[in-house]
Design a protein around this motif. Sequence first.
Motif, PDB file in Angstrom:
ATOM      1  N   SER A  39       0.812  -1.228   0.000  1.00 39.43           N
ATOM      2  CA  SER A  39       0.000   0.000   0.000  1.00 39.43           C
ATOM      3  C   SER A  39       0.840   1.271   0.000  1.00 39.43           C
ATOM      4  O   SER A  39       0.436   2.288  -0.573  1.00 39.43           O
ATOM      5  N   VAL A  40       1.999   1.229   0.634  1.00 35.25           N
ATOM      6  CA  VAL A  40       2.866   2.416   0.657  1.00 35.25           C
ATOM      7  C   VAL A  40       3.367   2.722  -0.750  1.00 35.25           C
ATOM      8  O   VAL A  40       3.340   3.872  -1.201  1.00 35.25           O
ATOM      9  N   MET A  41       3.787   1.688  -1.459  1.00 36.28           N
ATOM     10  CA  MET A  41       4.248   1.873  -2.831  1.00 36.28           C
ATOM     11  C   MET A  41       3.131   2.412  -3.722  1.00 36.28           C
ATOM     12  O   MET A  41       3.353   3.319  -4.531  1.00 36.28           O
ATOM     13  N   ILE A  42       1.930   1.860  -3.561  1.00 39.60           N
ATOM     14  CA  ILE A  42       0.797   2.320  -4.377  1.00 39.60           C
ATOM     15  C   ILE A  42       0.470   3.779  -4.043  1.00 39.60           C
ATOM     16  O   ILE A  42       0.176   4.574  -4.937  1.00 39.60           O
ATOM     17  N   GLY A  43       0.555   4.164  -2.777  1.00 41.56           N
ATOM     18  CA  GLY A  43       0.302   5.554  -2.401  1.00 41.56           C
ATOM     19  C   GLY A  43       1.286   6.505  -3.066  1.00 41.56           C
ATOM     20  O   GLY A  43       0.898   7.561  -3.586  1.00 41.56           O
ATOM     21  N   PHE A  44       2.570   6.146  -3.071  1.00 43.52           N
ATOM     22  CA  PHE A  44       3.568   6.988  -3.737  1.00 43.52           C
ATOM     23  C   PHE A  44       3.315   7.048  -5.242  1.00 43.52           C
ATOM     24  O   PHE A  44       3.424   8.097  -5.866  1.00 43.52           O
ATOM     25  N   ALA A  45       2.976   5.904  -5.836  1.00 45.55           N
ATOM     26  CA  ALA A  45       2.699   5.867  -7.274  1.00 45.55           C
ATOM     27  C   ALA A  45       1.474   6.699  -7.616  1.00 45.55           C
ATOM     28  O   ALA A  45       1.453   7.413  -8.630  1.00 45.55           O
ATOM     29  N   ASP A  46       0.453   6.627  -6.773  1.00 49.57           N
ATOM     30  CA  ASP A  46      -0.767   7.409  -6.964  1.00 49.57           C
ATOM     31  C   ASP A  46      -0.407   8.890  -7.096  1.00 49.57           C
ATOM     32  O   ASP A  46      -0.839   9.581  -8.026  1.00 49.57           O
TER      33      ASP A  46
END
Length: 192
Positions: free
Chosen positions: A141-148
């Motif tokens: 989820s942290v990676m997806i948040g940064f990608a978002d």
Amino acid sequence: MQSLAISTLTICGIEELPAHSLRRVTHVLSVLDPDWPEIDAFGTFGEHTRVTLRFHDIIDPAPGKIPPEPEHVAQILRFGEGLREGVGERVEGHLLVHCHMGISRSTAAMLMLMAQNDPEASEDALFERLRTVRPQAWPNSVMIGFADAQLGRGGRLTQALRRHYGRQLQTEPRYTDWMTRLGRGRELEMAV
């Protein structure tokens, strides 16, 4: 449906790598723990381009651990730009993204590469496509948040991730216990 200018997409864990050595992999994104040794299996692969990133699969800070950072996501997206730029140089391609188990960091990386390459695709369609590549996907989820944020998706990737987690918990109830034991309770709470 766009495909990163690559005809085949694969996500796997380290133990699965030998099975892909004869599959004409052209590009590899390795996401490993910082102290993990070099992987011998790549010596049996044909010629390929490989980028390796090293950080732990965590969502909260922990002593002695390197969490995913915005720069890691920026490196993944630069890798994706290279895939797009090289499309004229190849007839076909096979992208293999792996982490330790092929479930969290690698699926997050593949999802962001797909989102980068197909900015018009809906976030839910991207997660659906991710599940066709790796049904057991539980993206970090942290990676997806940064990608978002870096892809300018305005929180929509994170909202779609919440729905994806909910779907995964319905299909794979064992994830509840597994993610709890891994200290990923916040992701379980995200599920809708």
